[in-house]
Design a protein around this motif. Structure first.
Motif, PDB file in Angstrom:
ATOM      1  N   HIS A 184      24.264  25.200 -16.186  1.00  0.00           N
ATOM      2  CA  HIS A 184      24.018  25.510 -14.775  1.00  0.00           C
ATOM      3  C   HIS A 184      24.171  24.195 -13.994  1.00  0.00           C
ATOM      4  CE1 HIS A 184      22.542  27.349 -11.261  1.00  0.00           C
ATOM      5  NE2 HIS A 184      21.352  26.787 -11.294  1.00  0.00           N
ATOM      6  N   VAL A 185      25.191  24.127 -13.143  1.00  0.00           N
ATOM      7  CA  VAL A 185      25.450  22.870 -12.414  1.00  0.00           C
ATOM      8  C   VAL A 185      24.473  22.756 -11.249  1.00  0.00           C
ATOM      9  CG1 VAL A 185      27.146  21.581 -11.056  1.00  0.00           C
ATOM     10  CG2 VAL A 185      27.885  22.861 -13.067  1.00  0.00           C
ATOM     11  N   VAL A 186      23.703  21.668 -11.240  1.00  0.00           N
ATOM     12  CA  VAL A 186      22.763  21.406 -10.140  1.00  0.00           C
ATOM     13  C   VAL A 186      23.017  19.987  -9.637  1.00  0.00           C
ATOM     14  CG1 VAL A 186      20.962  23.000 -10.915  1.00  0.00           C
ATOM     15  CG2 VAL A 186      21.001  20.663 -11.818  1.00  0.00           C
ATOM     16  N   GLU A 227      19.763  14.278 -13.689  1.00  0.00           N
ATOM     17  CA  GLU A 227      18.874  14.167 -14.846  1.00  0.00           C
ATOM     18  C   GLU A 227      18.550  15.540 -15.415  1.00  0.00           C
ATOM     19  OE1 GLU A 227      17.739  11.669 -16.730  1.00  0.00           O
ATOM     20  OE2 GLU A 227      19.211  10.531 -15.570  1.00  0.00           O
ATOM     21  N   ARG A 228      18.264  16.475 -14.484  1.00  0.00           N
ATOM     22  CA  ARG A 228      17.907  17.833 -14.889  1.00  0.00           C
ATOM     23  C   ARG A 228      19.099  18.497 -15.597  1.00  0.00           C
ATOM     24  NH1 ARG A 228      16.498  22.602 -12.161  1.00  0.00           N
ATOM     25  NH2 ARG A 228      17.269  21.969 -10.127  1.00  0.00           N
ATOM     26  N   MET A 229      20.292  18.216 -15.081  1.00  0.00           N
ATOM     27  CA  MET A 229      21.493  18.821 -15.662  1.00  0.00           C
ATOM     28  C   MET A 229      21.742  18.264 -17.079  1.00  0.00           C
ATOM     29  SD  MET A 229      25.076  19.523 -13.778  1.00  0.00           S
ATOM     30  CE  MET A 229      25.287  17.874 -13.170  1.00  0.00           C
ATOM     31  N   LEU A 230      21.528  16.962 -17.243  1.00  0.00           N
ATOM     32  CA  LEU A 230      21.781  16.344 -18.552  1.00  0.00           C
ATOM     33  C   LEU A 230      20.778  16.854 -19.598  1.00  0.00           C
ATOM     34  CD1 LEU A 230      22.632  12.659 -17.465  1.00  0.00           C
ATOM     35  CD2 LEU A 230      24.218  14.480 -18.104  1.00  0.00           C
ATOM     36  N   ARG A 239      20.080  20.570 -24.445  1.00  0.00           N
ATOM     37  CA  ARG A 239      19.522  21.767 -25.084  1.00  0.00           C
ATOM     38  C   ARG A 239      20.619  22.758 -25.496  1.00  0.00           C
ATOM     39  NH1 ARG A 239      15.665  21.093 -21.029  1.00  0.00           N
ATOM     40  NH2 ARG A 239      16.519  22.790 -19.780  1.00  0.00           N
ATOM     41  N   LEU A 240      21.748  22.734 -24.777  1.00  0.00           N
ATOM     42  CA  LEU A 240      22.840  23.681 -25.103  1.00  0.00           C
ATOM     43  C   LEU A 240      23.609  23.279 -26.360  1.00  0.00           C
ATOM     44  CD1 LEU A 240      24.394  24.270 -21.549  1.00  0.00           C
ATOM     45  CD2 LEU A 240      23.028  25.889 -22.867  1.00  0.00           C
TER      46      LEU A 240
END
Ligand SMILES: Cc1ncc(COP(=O)(O)O)c(C=O)c1O
Length: 381
Positions: free
Chosen positions: A131-133, A137-140, A145-146
């Motif tokens: 999910h691109v945000v 940091e949140r994206m990385l 996790r993926l």
């Protein structure tokens, strides 16, 4: 050549505020002339002595220019018709096992979806979507996790076509590599709009179009495979010209270079036109191009925000984005906005699926008048 020359060399920009480079750019007159000259030469009699050899040499020069433009080696470059070819070379170059996973983002173009969606049906692979945000940091963290043990490859845009957001490509690549997972970047919206450097990115594969920001002929593009990754890809789409040697009873040795993925009779004149476009940018200097696009998109974002109610989806500075600015105007569909602006001689792109987003893509030929026409056209709505 000066940067200001580009507008005069693209006559359509006198008629339209042309904000459609991310789809198809207008081509510069010298590029059209070069392509036409070589098309005439080649097509008049390709088998006449020396003709094919001469254009083939030009084609190979284009390969060198493309390699130089992304800091790669020409042995790592495939020349083809578009971005999607590179995605197919990779998607069909892996021995899939049911349950293997591919990581895409939720903002990919159909060209970086359909080949993988098809493999879900054909080989039983699974897809996961980043999910691109805007918060990197949140994206990385989400990306980490993926990437589990079933992840076989990451195939993701360098620049998102829906928002123009520039993904933190090197950080994503480092995380994937730490887990032993190769990365294919879709550079369709990056190549020519932001700096693209294969050594700095350290990606395994990179695929790109000529017909967008490079302003090369329609149906030109390329694919980069890092030298050590060339033999890793199973050669599933090859033919005459892919080989170093073959015999009449099944013996085959492929070329060592990435051009093992090229085959058959091709339109070489268009690719020579691609080389000509790269000559123009090299003469102007890429840093001047990127600086112009950066300043212009910043001004476009500011100007669009003066339109009452307009929602900007690209609030980022150029360093985090690209040549793309997207927005919506509540109460209006993207089709309505696009048609209205077209009457005002402004060309923009409606983005598919959600029905409300409009994409403005900017280049060095766009000027202040174009921006005024865009904003006043929206004000009228
Ligand atoms: C991000 C992205 N990927 C792929 C494509 C497909 O490009 P091509 O038609 O050159 O294959 C596009 C085209 O707009 C795109 O924006």
């Amino acid at each position: 050549m000066e940067l200001s020359a580009i507008r005069h060399l693209t006559p359509i920009t006198q008629e339209y505020a042309y904000f459609q480079t991310s789809g198809f750019s207008p081509k510069m007159e010298p590029v059209i002339a070069e392509m036409a000259r070589w098309a005439r030469y080649h097509n008049a009699g390709a088998a006449a002595p020396g003709v094919h050899e001469k254009i083939l040499a030009e084609f190979e020069t284009t390969r060198e220019k493309v390699a130089r433009s992304i800091n790669a080696d020409s042995a790592e470059i495939v020349l083809g018709e578009n971005t999607t070819i590179g995605i197919n070379i990779v998607a069909n170059g892996i021995d899939w096992q049911p349950g293997d996973t591919v990581i895409l983002s939720d903002k990919e173009h159909p060209g970086n979806r359909i080949p993988w969606y098809s493999h879900v049906r054909r080989y039983g692979i699974e897809l996961r979507f980043l999910h691109v945000v805007h918060e990197e940091e949140r994206m990385l963290e989400q990306f980490e996790r993926l990437l589990d043990a079933r992840a076989r490859i990451v195939s993701i845009s360098h620049v998102c076509r829906r928002t123009g957001q520039r993904l933190p490509a090197r950080a994503l690549i480092d995380i994937a590599h730490a887990r032993g997972v190769p990365v294919l970047l879709d550079g369709a919206q990056a190549y020519g709009a932001i700096p693209v450097d294969m050594r700095a990115l350290d990606c395994d594969f990179y695929t790109f179009s000529g017909h967008k920001y490079i302003m090369a002929p329609q149906g030109t593009g390329g694919f980069y495979a890092r030298r050590d990754r060339i033999p890793w890809l199973k050669p599933s789409w090859i033919g005459s010209h892919s080989q170093k040697e073959f015999d009449l009873v099944g013996g085959l040795t492929l070329l060592d270079e990435a051009k093992r993925f090229e085959f058959g009779t091709r339109n070489l004149a268009d690719q020579v036109g691609f080389g000509k476009a790269l000559d123009c940018w090299a003469e102007i200097g890429w840093e001047n191009v990127f600086a112009y696009i950066g300043r212009y998109t910043d001004r476009a974002k500011a100007a669009l925000q003066t339109v009452p109610g307009l929602v900007l989806h690209t609030p980022l500075p150029y360093e985090k984005s690209s040549g793309i600015v997207t927005f919506s105007l509540p109460g209006h569909t993207s089709a309505e906005i696009q048609q209205h602006l077209q009457q005002e001689k402004v060309l923009v792109a409606p983005l598919e699926l959600d029905g409300v987003m409009i994409r403005v893509s900017t280049h060095v030929f766009n000027n202040e008048d174009d921006l005024e026409r865009l904003v006043s056209g929206l004000m009228k709505m």
